[in-house]
Motif scaffolding. Structure first.
Motif, short mmCIF file in Angstrom:
data_model
loop_
_atom_site.label_atom_id
_atom_site.label_comp_id
_atom_site.label_asym_id
_atom_site.label_seq_id
_atom_site.Cartn_x
_atom_site.Cartn_y
_atom_site.Cartn_z
N GLN A 191 -11.52 -6.76 -4.88
CA GLN A 191 -10.50 -7.08 -3.88
C GLN A 191 -9.80 -8.40 -4.21
O GLN A 191 -8.57 -8.51 -4.09
N ARG A 192 -10.57 -9.39 -4.65
CA ARG A 192 -9.95 -10.68 -5.01
C ARG A 192 -9.09 -10.53 -6.26
O ARG A 192 -8.05 -11.18 -6.37
N ARG B 285 -1.51 -9.17 -7.25
CA ARG B 285 -0.31 -9.07 -6.39
C ARG B 285 0.45 -10.40 -6.37
O ARG B 285 1.67 -10.43 -6.42
N SER B 286 -0.31 -11.49 -6.28
CA SER B 286 0.32 -12.81 -6.27
C SER B 286 1.06 -13.08 -7.56
O SER B 286 2.18 -13.61 -7.56
N LEU B 287 0.44 -12.74 -8.70
CA LEU B 287 1.07 -12.97 -9.99
C LEU B 287 2.33 -12.12 -10.18
O LEU B 287 3.27 -12.53 -10.85
N ARG B 288 2.34 -10.93 -9.55
CA ARG B 288 3.53 -10.07 -9.61
C ARG B 288 4.62 -10.53 -8.64
O ARG B 288 5.75 -10.06 -8.69
N GLY B 289 4.24 -11.42 -7.72
CA GLY B 289 5.18 -11.85 -6.71
C GLY B 289 5.32 -10.90 -5.55
O GLY B 289 6.31 -10.97 -4.80
N ASP B 290 4.34 -10.02 -5.37
CA ASP B 290 4.39 -9.04 -4.26
C ASP B 290 4.17 -9.73 -2.93
O ASP B 290 3.44 -10.71 -2.84
#
Length: 226
Positions: A214-215, A221-226
């Motif tokens: 999950q982490r 997601r953060s790295l993709r900018g989602d």
């Protein structure tokens, strides 16, 4: 300068992936955690790396080889299974780490911390200082933090923060220990702090403990900018 990558653990919270894959070979954004560390260590000027091997260690040795393709010389510290935890693993590896201050990195963290800053700090670390910790704001899964930091002083005062899995140590950190088998390095951190022989710094950039699937997903997601 030498560095040690802690890579021997079982990764219990990452099962079932880690039933057949050592956690340092888990990928984030298309690159394994440990290979990202090796690339960043090399770019920062580190040339010799020690990796401790425990759970599925043979896969790590096969994947990483002698380190030449990363511009590094890799030596392996064999622990077998069960592994020796942070303190026991460090003790086992000391003959490979030399006499100078060295860098230790938990292979299951992801960060953009500028490693070259620790390389520079290691070269100027006062002789009496045994430990320097990088600390980060407390993540949701660890709200209580680990240590108090005020300016660069670790002790009873200041803000409560979380150890980032990036630290400098002298081999003397474990002096006087007669422990054998698995043991944690944290009591030796606390001993150095109590003796006034440790320092710390806060880092507010990108950092994640990739402790669970999950982490990892949140990080990706953060790295993709989602």
């Amino acid at each position: 300068m030498r560095a040690m990558l802690l890579a021997a653990g079982r990764g219990e919270r990452f099962r079932p992936v880690t039933d057949h894959c050592p956690k340092p070979l888990v990928e984030v954004a298309g690159q394994t955690l440990i290979e990202r560390h090796l690339g960043r260590l090399s770019a920062a000027g580190v040339r010799e790396v020690v990796i401790n091997l425990g759970w599925l260690g043979g896969q790590l040795r096969q994947a990483l080889g002698d380190g030449a393709r990363y511009g590094l010389a890799i030596e392996y510290s064999e622990e077998g299974w069960p592994a020796l935890e942070t303190g026991g693993g460090l003790r086992r590896a000391l003959p490979l780490l030399g006499e100078a201050p060295f860098l230790v990195v938990n292979s299951d963290v992801w960060t953009d911390y500028p490693i070259e800053q620790l390389v520079v700090r290691a070269a100027t670390l006062p002789d009496e200082r045994l430990l320097h910790l990088v600390l980060v704001p407390n993540p949701e899964h660890h709200p209580q933090g680990d240590f108090n930091l005020e300016s660069e002083t670790l002790g009873d005062a200041g803000e409560r923060l979380t150890a980032a899995g990036l630290w400098l140590a002298r081999p003397r950190l474990l002096d006087g220990s007669d422990e054998t088998g698995p043991f944690s390095v944290v009591p030796y951190w606390r001993r150095a702090i109590a003796a006034g022989r440790a320092s710390g710094e806060r880092y507010d950039g990108l950092w994640a403990d990739v402790g669970t699937p999950q982490r990892r997903e949140v990080l990706e997601r953060s790295l993709r900018g989602d």
